[in-house]
Design a protein around this motif. Sequence first.
Motif, PDB file in Angstrom:
ATOM      1  N   UNK A  74       0.785  -1.233   0.000  1.00  0.00           N
ATOM      2  CA  UNK A  74       0.000   0.000   0.000  1.00  0.00           C
ATOM      3  C   UNK A  74       0.809   1.270   0.000  1.00  0.00           C
ATOM      4  N   UNK A  75       2.063   1.205  -0.460  1.00  0.00           N
ATOM      5  CA  UNK A  75       2.931   2.372  -0.360  1.00  0.00           C
ATOM      6  C   UNK A  75       2.710   3.368  -1.492  1.00  0.00           C
ATOM      7  N   UNK A  76       2.408   2.866  -2.698  1.00  0.00           N
ATOM      8  CA  UNK A  76       2.337   3.730  -3.872  1.00  0.00           C
ATOM      9  C   UNK A  76       1.155   3.348  -4.751  1.00  0.00           C
ATOM     10  N   UNK A  77       0.590   4.325  -5.486  1.00  0.00           N
ATOM     11  CA  UNK A  77      -0.412   3.974  -6.506  1.00  0.00           C
ATOM     12  C   UNK A  77       0.192   3.025  -7.538  1.00  0.00           C
ATOM     13  N   UNK A  78      -0.640   2.185  -8.125  1.00  0.00           N
ATOM     14  CA  UNK A  78      -0.146   1.165  -9.045  1.00  0.00           C
ATOM     15  C   UNK A  78       0.640   1.756 -10.211  1.00  0.00           C
TER      16      UNK A  78
ATOM     17  N   UNK B 295       4.442   2.354  -9.917  1.00  0.00           N
ATOM     18  CA  UNK B 295       5.346   1.206  -9.890  1.00  0.00           C
ATOM     19  C   UNK B 295       5.824   0.821 -11.283  1.00  0.00           C
ATOM     20  N   UNK B 296       5.433   1.607 -12.295  1.00  0.00           N
ATOM     21  CA  UNK B 296       5.724   1.238 -13.674  1.00  0.00           C
ATOM     22  C   UNK B 296       6.900   2.000 -14.282  1.00  0.00           C
ATOM     23  N   UNK B 297       7.574   2.819 -13.509  1.00  0.00           N
ATOM     24  CA  UNK B 297       8.719   3.550 -14.036  1.00  0.00           C
ATOM     25  C   UNK B 297       9.817   2.555 -14.433  1.00  0.00           C
ATOM     26  N   UNK B 298      10.314   2.624 -15.675  1.00  0.00           N
ATOM     27  CA  UNK B 298      11.296   1.618 -16.104  1.00  0.00           C
ATOM     28  C   UNK B 298      12.621   1.695 -15.363  1.00  0.00           C
TER      29      UNK B 298
ATOM     30  N   UNK C 264      -5.993   9.830  -9.797  1.00  0.00           N
ATOM     31  CA  UNK C 264      -5.779   9.906  -8.355  1.00  0.00           C
ATOM     32  C   UNK C 264      -4.345   9.544  -7.975  1.00  0.00           C
ATOM     33  N   UNK C 265      -3.714  10.413  -7.194  1.00  0.00           N
ATOM     34  CA  UNK C 265      -2.347  10.190  -6.761  1.00  0.00           C
ATOM     35  C   UNK C 265      -1.291  10.788  -7.657  1.00  0.00           C
ATOM     36  N   UNK C 266      -1.663  11.233  -8.858  1.00  0.00           N
ATOM     37  CA  UNK C 266      -0.697  11.823  -9.777  1.00  0.00           C
ATOM     38  C   UNK C 266      -0.520  13.300  -9.457  1.00  0.00           C
ATOM     39  N   UNK C 267       0.700  13.801  -9.624  1.00  0.00           N
ATOM     40  CA  UNK C 267       1.007  15.194  -9.309  1.00  0.00           C
ATOM     41  C   UNK C 267       0.712  16.131 -10.467  1.00  0.00           C
ATOM     42  N   UNK C 268       0.499  15.573 -11.643  1.00  0.00           N
ATOM     43  CA  UNK C 268       0.169  16.336 -12.848  1.00  0.00           C
ATOM     44  C   UNK C 268      -0.722  15.444 -13.701  1.00  0.00           C
TER      45      UNK C 268
ATOM     46  N   UNK D  72      -8.060   2.079 -13.410  1.00  0.00           N
ATOM     47  CA  UNK D  72      -9.491   1.875 -13.461  1.00  0.00           C
ATOM     48  C   UNK D  72     -10.232   2.969 -14.203  1.00  0.00           C
ATOM     49  N   UNK D  73      -9.510   3.853 -14.869  1.00  0.00           N
ATOM     50  CA  UNK D  73     -10.113   4.950 -15.625  1.00  0.00           C
ATOM     51  C   UNK D  73     -10.234   4.563 -17.100  1.00  0.00           C
ATOM     52  N   UNK D  74     -11.184   5.183 -17.846  1.00  0.00           N
ATOM     53  CA  UNK D  74     -11.435   4.748 -19.230  1.00  0.00           C
ATOM     54  C   UNK D  74     -10.346   5.104 -20.233  1.00  0.00           C
ATOM     55  N   UNK D  75      -9.675   6.190 -20.057  1.00  0.00           N
ATOM     56  CA  UNK D  75      -8.652   6.640 -21.014  1.00  0.00           C
ATOM     57  C   UNK D  75      -9.179   6.514 -22.447  1.00  0.00           C
TER      58      UNK D  75
END
Length: 258
Positions: free
Chosen positions: A31-35, A38-41, A230-234, A218-221
């Motif tokens: 539960x430390x970070x939004x999913x 965790x995807x930064x290469x 949610x959780x993004x700074x920009x 979980x968003x449609x994009x």
Amino acid sequence: MDESPRPQLSLTVTSLAERPGLEEAMWQMAGLWPQFMLQDPVSAVTYEWMARELPEFVLVATDDADGRLVARAFSVPFLLHSERRGGRLPARGWDEVMLWAFADKRDGREPDTVSAVEIAVLPELRGAGLSGRMVAALRDNAGKLGFAEVVAPVRPNAKHLEPRTPMEEYAFRTRPEDGLPHDPWLRVHVRAGGVVDSVAPVSMTIAGSLEEWRSWTGLPFDEDGPVEVPGALAPVRCDVPGGHAVYVEPNVWVRHRL
């Protein structure tokens, strides 16, 4: 909002080198970070490298009452004051300093600075003052290892509440009552002795297909343009015809002279 003055836990904070048996528990902290974070290469290839090659720069904190791992902190040594780098903290922030540290270790360059990489506290214990204690522990650890400065590409923890505010405006906003930073996490760093230095406008870049972003958030994009996640700074930039979306996260460089 500041961390509340609840009674502090009694902690034991050491390096992972001193307590390697805690590595598995460190990776299992949930539960430390939004999913999507965790995807930064860069992080995908450097976290295990830090634990394996630089355990003296990785800190683990346990609650003395039950031995439970409650916080962790990663840092890396790197060469900042070289002719090429010139002591300038990079605009590419987190990603760049991780690559510098990796390359410096590989090529045998002598580091002169430590960068904080992550300080994480179990979600249920946030607000108990542990983050400030881990900042202090990182500073102390760097000093014991012979370094005179710690820098940190800070991810301001209330910035996600106003993702469309430019980071240049947000980072230097202060409270009128005491002149401390508006952001709680930046306040922790300043109270620990840090100085807000500059913005790293492209500190972390996370790109993925629209299907990946849908699974992460979980968003449609399904519309072109900025998407507030949610959780993004920009906002995340969605390109429907191109079938992808890109998140470029700004961070704030803080310098800690020791």
